[in-house]
Design a protein around this motif. Structure first.
Motif, PDB file in Angstrom:
ATOM      1  N   GLU A  57     -16.214   3.399   4.476  1.00  0.00           N
ATOM      2  CA  GLU A  57     -15.428   4.384   3.732  1.00  0.00           C
ATOM      3  C   GLU A  57     -14.945   3.884   2.375  1.00  0.00           C
ATOM      4  O   GLU A  57     -14.352   4.636   1.624  1.00  0.00           O
ATOM      5  N   ALA A  58     -15.147   2.598   2.055  1.00  0.00           N
ATOM      6  CA  ALA A  58     -14.614   2.034   0.814  1.00  0.00           C
ATOM      7  C   ALA A  58     -15.655   1.153   0.146  1.00  0.00           C
ATOM      8  O   ALA A  58     -16.586   0.680   0.787  1.00  0.00           O
ATOM      9  N   GLY A  59     -15.456   0.908  -1.132  1.00  0.00           N
ATOM     10  CA  GLY A  59     -16.395   0.100  -1.897  1.00  0.00           C
ATOM     11  C   GLY A  59     -15.944  -1.335  -2.061  1.00  0.00           C
ATOM     12  O   GLY A  59     -14.898  -1.750  -1.561  1.00  0.00           O
ATOM     13  N   THR A  60     -16.748  -2.091  -2.795  1.00  0.00           N
ATOM     14  CA  THR A  60     -16.490  -3.518  -3.015  1.00  0.00           C
ATOM     15  C   THR A  60     -15.176  -3.746  -3.760  1.00  0.00           C
ATOM     16  O   THR A  60     -14.428  -4.669  -3.438  1.00  0.00           O
ATOM     17  N   LYS A  61     -14.869  -2.908  -4.753  1.00  0.00           N
ATOM     18  CA  LYS A  61     -13.626  -3.072  -5.518  1.00  0.00           C
ATOM     19  C   LYS A  61     -12.411  -2.944  -4.597  1.00  0.00           C
ATOM     20  O   LYS A  61     -11.463  -3.726  -4.680  1.00  0.00           O
ATOM     21  N   HIS A  62     -12.447  -1.965  -3.709  1.00  0.00           N
ATOM     22  CA  HIS A  62     -11.359  -1.764  -2.746  1.00  0.00           C
ATOM     23  C   HIS A  62     -11.200  -3.004  -1.863  1.00  0.00           C
ATOM     24  O   HIS A  62     -10.085  -3.482  -1.648  1.00  0.00           O
ATOM     25  N   ASP A  63     -12.314  -3.535  -1.358  1.00  0.00           N
ATOM     26  CA  ASP A  63     -12.287  -4.736  -0.520  1.00  0.00           C
ATOM     27  C   ASP A  63     -11.669  -5.910  -1.273  1.00  0.00           C
ATOM     28  O   ASP A  63     -10.867  -6.656  -0.715  1.00  0.00           O
TER      29      ASP A  63
ATOM     30  N   ASN B 239     -16.028  -4.551   3.943  1.00  0.00           N
ATOM     31  CA  ASN B 239     -17.315  -3.848   4.065  1.00  0.00           C
ATOM     32  C   ASN B 239     -17.216  -2.568   4.881  1.00  0.00           C
ATOM     33  O   ASN B 239     -18.120  -2.223   5.634  1.00  0.00           O
TER      34      ASN B 239
END
Length: 79
Positions: free
Chosen positions: A45-51, A42
């Motif tokens: 700087e990043a989105g859900t796909k990155h997580d 979360n």
């Protein structure tokens, strides 16, 4: 590894300790441990796909996984 007290990430991606740690398992077998640190989920700087990718890589490369969470893990966190 750096540790911070804010929502700003200290770790980017996956970091692996440069040398295996030698240890003895409970049955007496010698084992090598690799310590892997991942960036938090979360991130601003990043989105859900990155997580999801970071989380999946950490799980797939580990025999044991420690998930550090503030508070209890809710059903919505797992989804």
């Amino acid at each position: 590894f750096s540790v911070g007290s804010t929502v700003n990430a200290c770790t980017k991606g996956l970091w692996i300790w440069s040398e295996p740690l030698r240890a003895i398992a409970s049955d007496g077998t010698p084992v090598n441990l690799l310590i892997i640190d991942t960036e938090g989920l979360n991130s601003m700087e990043a989105g859900t796909k990155h997580d999801c990718i970071i989380f999946a890589l950490a799980l797939l490369t580990s025999s044991f996984f420690v998930y550090n969470s503030v508070g209890t893990i809710s059903e919505s966190s797992i989804d």
